[in-house]
Design a protein around this motif. Structure first.
Motif, PDB file in Angstrom:
ATOM      1  N   TRP A 112       0.848  -1.204   0.000  1.00 25.48           N
ATOM      2  CA  TRP A 112       0.000   0.000   0.000  1.00 25.48           C
ATOM      3  C   TRP A 112       0.874   1.240   0.000  1.00 25.48           C
ATOM      4  N   ASP A 113       1.983   1.187   0.718  1.00 24.00           N
ATOM      5  CA  ASP A 113       2.831   2.366   0.863  1.00 24.00           C
ATOM      6  C   ASP A 113       3.449   2.749  -0.466  1.00 24.00           C
ATOM      7  N   ILE A 114       4.047   1.775  -1.143  1.00 24.87           N
ATOM      8  CA  ILE A 114       4.695   2.091  -2.408  1.00 24.87           C
ATOM      9  C   ILE A 114       3.673   2.508  -3.450  1.00 24.87           C
ATOM     10  N   GLU A 115       2.493   1.879  -3.424  1.00 28.29           N
ATOM     11  CA  GLU A 115       1.471   2.263  -4.391  1.00 28.29           C
ATOM     12  C   GLU A 115       1.123   3.730  -4.271  1.00 28.29           C
ATOM     13  N   SER A 116       1.124   4.251  -3.041  1.00 33.07           N
ATOM     14  CA  SER A 116       0.693   5.625  -2.845  1.00 33.07           C
ATOM     15  C   SER A 116       1.749   6.619  -3.272  1.00 33.07           C
ATOM     16  N   LYS A 117       3.000   6.176  -3.397  1.00 33.73           N
ATOM     17  CA  LYS A 117       4.062   7.126  -3.678  1.00 33.73           C
ATOM     18  C   LYS A 117       4.726   6.898  -5.018  1.00 33.73           C
ATOM     19  N   HIS A 118       4.791   5.644  -5.443  1.00 36.03           N
ATOM     20  CA  HIS A 118       5.526   5.328  -6.657  1.00 36.03           C
ATOM     21  C   HIS A 118       4.703   4.429  -7.554  1.00 36.03           C
ATOM     22  N   SER A 119       5.072   4.396  -8.812  1.00 37.70           N
ATOM     23  CA  SER A 119       4.693   3.279  -9.653  1.00 37.70           C
ATOM     24  C   SER A 119       5.811   2.273  -9.501  1.00 37.70           C
ATOM     25  N   GLU A 120       5.508   1.110  -8.940  1.00 34.32           N
ATOM     26  CA  GLU A 120       6.589   0.152  -8.740  1.00 34.32           C
ATOM     27  C   GLU A 120       6.672  -0.793  -9.922  1.00 34.32           C
ATOM     28  N   GLU A 121       6.631  -0.232 -11.131  1.00 32.27           N
ATOM     29  CA  GLU A 121       6.611  -1.030 -12.336  1.00 32.27           C
ATOM     30  C   GLU A 121       7.819  -1.949 -12.387  1.00 32.27           C
ATOM     31  N   GLY A 122       7.548  -3.230 -12.460  1.00 27.87           N
ATOM     32  CA  GLY A 122       8.629  -4.178 -12.626  1.00 27.87           C
ATOM     33  C   GLY A 122       9.373  -4.497 -11.370  1.00 27.87           C
ATOM     34  N   CYS A 123       8.884  -4.076 -10.200  1.00 28.17           N
ATOM     35  CA  CYS A 123       9.630  -4.258  -8.964  1.00 28.17           C
ATOM     36  C   CYS A 123       8.921  -5.169  -7.986  1.00 28.17           C
ATOM     37  N   SER A 124       8.292  -6.218  -8.474  1.00 28.17           N
ATOM     38  CA  SER A 124       7.536  -7.075  -7.570  1.00 28.17           C
ATOM     39  C   SER A 124       8.431  -7.788  -6.589  1.00 28.17           C
ATOM     40  N   GLY A 125       9.694  -7.907  -6.894  1.00 28.96           N
ATOM     41  CA  GLY A 125      10.592  -8.607  -5.989  1.00 28.96           C
ATOM     42  C   GLY A 125      11.541  -7.688  -5.273  1.00 28.96           C
ATOM     43  N   SER A 126      11.164  -6.439  -5.071  1.00 29.70           N
ATOM     44  CA  SER A 126      12.118  -5.456  -4.583  1.00 29.70           C
ATOM     45  C   SER A 126      12.071  -5.201  -3.101  1.00 29.70           C
ATOM     46  N   LYS A 127      11.183  -5.871  -2.366  1.00 33.45           N
ATOM     47  CA  LYS A 127      11.033  -5.544  -0.951  1.00 33.45           C
ATOM     48  C   LYS A 127      11.954  -6.389  -0.093  1.00 33.45           C
ATOM     49  N   GLN A 128      12.311  -5.857   1.062  1.00 31.47           N
ATOM     50  CA  GLN A 128      13.071  -6.613   2.028  1.00 31.47           C
ATOM     51  C   GLN A 128      12.140  -7.131   3.089  1.00 31.47           C
ATOM     52  N   GLU A 129      12.524  -8.279   3.674  1.00 26.90           N
ATOM     53  CA  GLU A 129      11.625  -8.956   4.590  1.00 26.90           C
ATOM     54  C   GLU A 129      11.336  -8.119   5.820  1.00 26.90           C
ATOM     55  N   LYS A 144       1.057 -15.483  -8.836  1.00 35.24           N
ATOM     56  CA  LYS A 144       2.398 -14.913  -8.801  1.00 35.24           C
ATOM     57  C   LYS A 144       2.451 -13.618  -9.606  1.00 35.24           C
ATOM     58  N   MET A 145       3.119 -12.610  -9.052  1.00 34.62           N
ATOM     59  CA  MET A 145       3.208 -11.301  -9.707  1.00 34.62           C
ATOM     60  C   MET A 145       4.550 -11.138 -10.412  1.00 34.62           C
ATOM     61  N   ALA A 146       4.509 -10.698 -11.665  1.00 35.82           N
ATOM     62  CA  ALA A 146       5.716 -10.261 -12.360  1.00 35.82           C
ATOM     63  C   ALA A 146       5.946  -8.775 -12.111  1.00 35.82           C
ATOM     64  N   VAL A 147       4.859  -8.025 -12.010  1.00 28.50           N
ATOM     65  CA  VAL A 147       4.910  -6.585 -11.715  1.00 28.50           C
ATOM     66  C   VAL A 147       3.852  -6.300 -10.668  1.00 28.50           C
ATOM     67  N   GLY A 148       4.241  -5.634  -9.576  1.00 29.29           N
ATOM     68  CA  GLY A 148       3.318  -5.372  -8.481  1.00 29.29           C
ATOM     69  C   GLY A 148       2.289  -4.303  -8.815  1.00 29.29           C
ATOM     70  N   TRP A 149       1.373  -4.086  -7.885  1.00 24.61           N
ATOM     71  CA  TRP A 149       0.300  -3.090  -8.069  1.00 24.61           C
ATOM     72  C   TRP A 149       0.894  -1.702  -8.243  1.00 24.61           C
ATOM     73  N   HIS A 150       0.419  -0.980  -9.234  1.00 22.65           N
ATOM     74  CA  HIS A 150       0.949   0.358  -9.488  1.00 22.65           C
ATOM     75  C   HIS A 150       0.030   1.142 -10.416  1.00 22.65           C
ATOM     76  N   HIS A 151       0.238   2.451 -10.429  1.00 25.44           N
ATOM     77  CA  HIS A 151      -0.250   3.325 -11.496  1.00 25.44           C
ATOM     78  C   HIS A 151       0.930   3.544 -12.439  1.00 25.44           C
ATOM     79  N   ASP A 152       0.705   3.640 -13.735  1.00 19.66           N
ATOM     80  CA  ASP A 152       1.752   4.096 -14.648  1.00 19.66           C
ATOM     81  C   ASP A 152       1.963   5.586 -14.390  1.00 19.66           C
ATOM     82  N   GLU A 153       3.206   5.983 -14.197  1.00 19.69           N
ATOM     83  CA  GLU A 153       3.475   7.355 -13.808  1.00 19.69           C
ATOM     84  C   GLU A 153       4.075   8.166 -14.949  1.00 19.69           C
ATOM     85  N   ASN A 154       4.134   9.473 -14.714  1.00 21.65           N
ATOM     86  CA  ASN A 154       4.751  10.413 -15.645  1.00 21.65           C
ATOM     87  C   ASN A 154       4.050  10.429 -17.001  1.00 21.65           C
TER      88      ASN A 154
END
Length: 633
Positions: free
Chosen positions: A214-231, A358-368
């Protein structure tokens, strides 16, 4: 645009209330095999349209798919090192940007530099920057772009093209058989290739506790970063919300599940207006849709999270704009190409809210993007680089899918859209701003070409060149001696020049040398413009040193010197901090894992070894000098 601290705090409070309501349960979603799928699409996802593969020209398919394979074979598709919450992460997908010459696309603090379309004979225009195969591939994708521009412009309100053909057949069959069972999260995992075991994945499940998503969705488009979080990183956002006096509401998610079941059985009055039988699956009128959706949401919970700006535009149902509608001329100026092979990924995270798989790309808005502009996507699945097509279907490998949800809403069911190879889909009107989407992995490799109207008011070569001329217009060069001097010493003029100086360095040169220069071995279009931009930057460094010399002159009026010194100090402090950030990024452990031809290049002080530029580049020392000068004044 940066949000204020108050706004971010309000978003955290909203997020916590949402998480309290959701708890450990999954939100229902519908796929094509579910009754009520079309009605949900018509009522809450009206900006989505699908064009089936069979409705595109066969020749266009052939050229586009050959082009994508060519780009892959030449190594042009690369993973981006992007910035998410002050740390670098690799995108799960490999990418390249194509588009109008001189255009860029910026996302997650990363600027991509477009390989030009080559829509005309490049040799005629003196731009023979790519080999013939790459030029032909780029031109084929330009032809697809031209098709999309024409096709989207001809859509009318309510058009969904051919997206319901298969779904309608399935629903008709279900109606005859009396199959009224809807899809819930556990069933969906089994049918869509997800994990049939525990509903929560191992540790994406503090992501399952959802707070970082939810946090990243509100601030970024996390396009292509479904595996970018730390535990476990964002556990504190989802736990102990009572510390701020927030108490848990009666969870309405069970009511959502009941409503979805009724919807699938044709019993839900909110989506079955008078005169529409429970088995009728045709679209309902727009006004009726808006009314019934409002009734459904009101009946589910009196608490409904909405952004103020989303209230104005109509949360939960993308609204056509009379001024920005799809009937106006559309010109996509870039396409972001994506490639991913799930078999090469060690771990893909589970979609945490609906159980879609399984997600290849997480929830996001396309930005810019230009506000209310459409997005057009071509999807091509293949088994290998030879281009063997992978079709989804019963008994075959799981197909790729798109998941959609209303942003900041756990009450409206999600929508899952399967994609066969060659299918295209459009996101129109305000769908991208009021909704979020994710990409759910199939079991074969997939390309996508995502055509966008990028917001390029500050993202084209022409723009930054004009900015350079603005700054350099304050520099006088003696034609006989070659010596330099500043023409104007007004603080506002000096501040403007130093802001341009920073923009050129950090938004263009460092972005290019961090990752943009990787593409120079495929296409040399950007090489000369960036060399000229670097020359202009060197002259701006000269201007900074001239300003420092003026500030340190004892003969000048003290008040004027103080204003100039304060202007210089602010610019240099910002520059020093940003240079350190880029230095750290270039030498990070992730950056060091890249092969030499893709590794970021740290070109921090281009003039150090240049005899013509004997400038003191130690910004820390210069800042100390200016601070001491101000202290003495």
């Amino acid at each position: 645009m940066k949000r204020s601290g108050d706004s971010e705090g309000e978003k955290r409070r909203k997020r916590r209330r949402l998480l309290q309501e959701l708890g450990d349960q999954k939100i229902p979603f519908l796929g094509p095999s579910d009754r009520g799928y079309q009605q949900l699409w018509d009522s809450s996802y009206t900006g989505l349209a699908l064009r089936r593969s069979c409705s595109l020209p066969t020749e266009l398919h052939g050229r586009v798919q050959a082009a994508l394979l060519t780009l892959r074979r030449k190594g042009c598709l690369l993973r981006d090192l992007v910035r998410v919450r002050d740390r670098d992460v690799f995108t799960a997908v490999s990418r390249a940007l194509l588009g109008e010459p001189g255009h860029t696309y910026r996302y997650l603090d990363t600027r991509l530099f477009a390989i030009p379309w080559h829509s005309e004979d490049s040799e005629v225009k003196g731009q023979n920057c790519c080999d013939p195969d790459l030029r032909a591939a780029c031109k084929s994708l330009w032809e697809l772009n031209t098709f999309f521009c024409s096709d989207v412009s001809q859509l009318k309100e309510g058009d969904r093209l051919t997206q319901c053909a298969k779904a309608g057949e399935v629903e008709a069959k279900q109606s005859e058989e009396g199959d009224t069972e809807s899809k819930h999260s556990e069933d969906s995992k089994n049918s869509e290739g997800g994990d049939s075991g525990s509903r929560q994945s191992e540790e994406g499940d503090t992501e399952s506790k959802h707070s970082e998503e939810w946090d990243i969705e509100s601030k970024h488009s996390e396009e292509g970063c479904s595996g970018s979080k730390q535990e476990g990183e964002w556990e504190t956002d989802s736990k102990h919300s009572s510390e701020e006096g927030e108490t848990s509401q009666v969870k309405p998610i069970e009511a959502v599940a009941t409503a979805v079941k009724e919807l699938s059985e044709g019993k839900c009055p909110a989506l079955a207006p008078k005169g529409v039988s429970g088995t009728q699956t045709g679209p309902v009128g727009l006004k009726a849709q808006e009314k019934t959706v409002a009734q459904l949401k009101h009946s589910l919970s009196e608490y409904h999270v909405e952004e103020k700006e989303e209230q104005a535009s109509g949360q939960g149902c993308s609204q056509p704009s009379l001024q920005q509608g799809c009937t106006r001329s559309v010109k996509f100026n870039v396409t972001l190409l994506n490639y991913m092979d799930p078999t090469a990924m060690s771990q893909l995270k589970e979609e945490p809210y609906y159980g879609m798989g399984k997600m290849a790309v997480g929830w996001h808005h396309d930005e810019n993007l230009i506000s209310h502009s459409p997005v057009a996507v071509y999807s091509y699945s293949c088994h290998d680089d030879k281009g063997e097509s992978g079709e989804g279907g019963s008994g075959e490998k799981a197909c790729w899918r798109i998941g959609l949800k209303v942003a900041w809403d756990i009450h409206t069911p999600g929508l899952m859209l399967p994609l066969d190879s060659g299918d295209c889909y459009y996101m129109r009107d305000d769908l991208n701003s009021t909704h979020q989407h994710c990409v759910l992995a199939g079991e074969t490799a997939r390309f996508s070409s995502t055509h966008r109207v990028a917001e390029c008011s500050s993202g084209t070569l022409t723009y930054i060149q004009s900015r350079c001329q603005e700054a350099l217009s304050n520099l006088h060069t003696d034609p006989e001696t070659g010596s330099h001097s500043l023409l104007a010493l007004r603080p506002t003029t000096l501040q403007h020049c130093e802001e341009i100086h920073n923009e050129v360095e950090f938004e263009w040169l460092r972005q290019y040398w961090f990752q943009g220069q990787r593409y120079a071995r495929f296409c040399s279009w950007w090489t000369r413009p960036m060399e000229q931009l670097e020359k202009d930057w060197r002259l701006m460094e000269t201007m900074t040193m001239l300003l420092l010399a003026t500030v340190e002159e004892e003969d000048g009026a003290e008040e004027g010197r103080r204003e100039m010194a304060e202007t210089l100090l602010a610019a240099l402090t910002d520059r020093h901090q940003q240079r350190q950030t880029w230095r750290d990024r270039c030498h990070s452990s992730l950056a060091q894992t890249l092969p030499p031809e893709e590794a970021p290049v740290d070109r921090p002080f281009w003039g150090v070894d240049d005899p013509s530029m004997p400038l003191p580049f130690d910004l820390a020392d210069i800042i100390n000098r200016v601070e001491s000068l101000l202290w003495r004044m």
